[in-house]
Design a protein around this motif. Structure first.
Motif, PDB file in Angstrom:
ATOM      1  N   VAL A 195       0.829  -1.210   0.000  1.00 48.91           N
ATOM      2  CA  VAL A 195       0.000   0.000   0.000  1.00 48.91           C
ATOM      3  C   VAL A 195       0.861   1.258   0.000  1.00 48.91           C
ATOM      4  N   MET A 198      -4.647   3.939  -3.298  1.00 46.85           N
ATOM      5  CA  MET A 198      -5.787   3.260  -3.903  1.00 46.85           C
ATOM      6  C   MET A 198      -6.617   2.601  -2.817  1.00 46.85           C
ATOM      7  N   ASP A 257      -9.308   0.093  -2.607  1.00 50.14           N
ATOM      8  CA  ASP A 257      -9.996  -0.910  -3.418  1.00 50.14           C
ATOM      9  C   ASP A 257     -11.464  -1.055  -3.028  1.00 50.14           C
ATOM     10  N   ARG A 258     -11.754  -0.979  -1.735  1.00 49.31           N
ATOM     11  CA  ARG A 258     -13.124  -1.205  -1.263  1.00 49.31           C
ATOM     12  C   ARG A 258     -14.104  -0.167  -1.801  1.00 49.31           C
ATOM     13  N   GLY A 292     -13.198   2.008  -4.471  1.00 48.51           N
ATOM     14  CA  GLY A 292     -12.869   2.360  -5.846  1.00 48.51           C
ATOM     15  C   GLY A 292     -12.226   3.729  -5.995  1.00 48.51           C
ATOM     16  N   GLU A 336      -9.216   6.545  -5.834  1.00 49.68           N
ATOM     17  CA  GLU A 336      -7.776   6.717  -5.932  1.00 49.68           C
ATOM     18  C   GLU A 336      -7.451   8.135  -5.490  1.00 49.68           C
TER      19      GLU A 336
END
Length: 264
Positions: free
Chosen positions: A114, A126, A128-129, A131, A133
């Motif tokens: 990360v 980022m 991810d959970r 979306g 950035e």
């Protein structure tokens, strides 16, 4: 007009132009790695610089179970609904603050994955959970620390991670500087601090033989604070130096004998 009180700046005694290094790294958006033994002032240094630069500070004490999700955030159930809650790293990025990862080598390996995009020209995080950035704003800075003395094959920074950071080595201050620091922090007169610092020097010389690590400046401040508030020297040394350093009775006695030679 809405005015706020100036932010207090924690005392820090500069040793080797580390404050200038931090300021330059911050202005250029560069990450910084601090290396040195426990209790030598790394955390206080970061607190001092965050206040001096007037940036929010998020400190994370890393441990074996610390995961990337702990830093980034997670969905939590609240009142029957699911809400996203930012972790300390995400908050620091959003606010343009400083995120300090203390003893970063203790964290799980997914944490470094990360960190990598935040330590190069991308300066991105980022999530991810969700979306998202996030692009770190100019005020954001990543600072990490570790104690090289505790490194082993399983717990150390990979060269690919180390070379993403500027680095600065910390050690215990010279005796004169340490006396000034302990006196300032504890309120105890310098003349009474001097034998404490001499004692610390002798104990540190034993480090690696009978003790895993020498006495920290932090413990000297604790000891001096107890003495300044009226505790006799012997029980103050017992509570703030001997007991924190070891559980072994023979080493405790050796430390008491060493104290006797300093204090008579």
């Amino acid at each position: 007009m809405n005015m706020h009180a100036p932010r207090p700046i924690p005392h820090y005694h500069e040793i080797a132009q580390e404050c200038a290094l931090f300021e330059t790294a911050h202005s250029q958006g560069l990450p910084l790695l601090l290396k040195g033994p426990t209790g030598c002032g790394k955390t206080r240094f970061v607190e001092h610089m965050a206040a001096r630069l007037d940036r929010p500070l998020y400190t994370v004490a890393c441990h074996d179970d610390l995961s990337a999700a702990d830093l980034i955030g997670r969905y939590l159930l609240k009142g029957g609904d699911t809400h996203w809650v930012d972790g300390p790293l995400t908050r620091a990025v959003r606010e343009g603050g400083i995120c300090y990862l203390d003893e970063v080598v203790e964290a799980r390996k997914d944490v470094t994955v990360v960190l990598h995009p935040l330590t190069d020209n991308r300066r991105t995080l980022m999530i991810d959970r969700t979306g998202e950035e996030l692009v770190a704003p100019p005020g954001f800075m990543l600072v990490a620390s570790y104690n090289p003395g505790y490194q082993n094959v399983l717990k150390r920074l990979k060269p690919s991670t180390r070379q993403r950071f500027l680095s600065a080595s910390f050690d215990f201050p010279d005796p004169q500087s340490e006396c000034a620091i302990v006196a300032k922090e504890s309120g105890l007169d310098v003349s009474k601090v001097q034998p404490l610092v001499r004692l610390a020097g002798h104990i540190r010389a034993l480090s690696g033989m009978d003790l895993e690590e020498g006495v920290s400046t932090r413990l000297l401040i604790y000891t001096a604070s107890l003495i300044h508030r009226g505790m006799p020297i012997e029980p103050a040394l017992e509570a703030a130096i001997i007991e924190p350093l070891t559980d072994e009775e023979d080493i405790k006695q050796a430390l008491r004998d060493l104290i006797a030679t300093i204090y008579g």
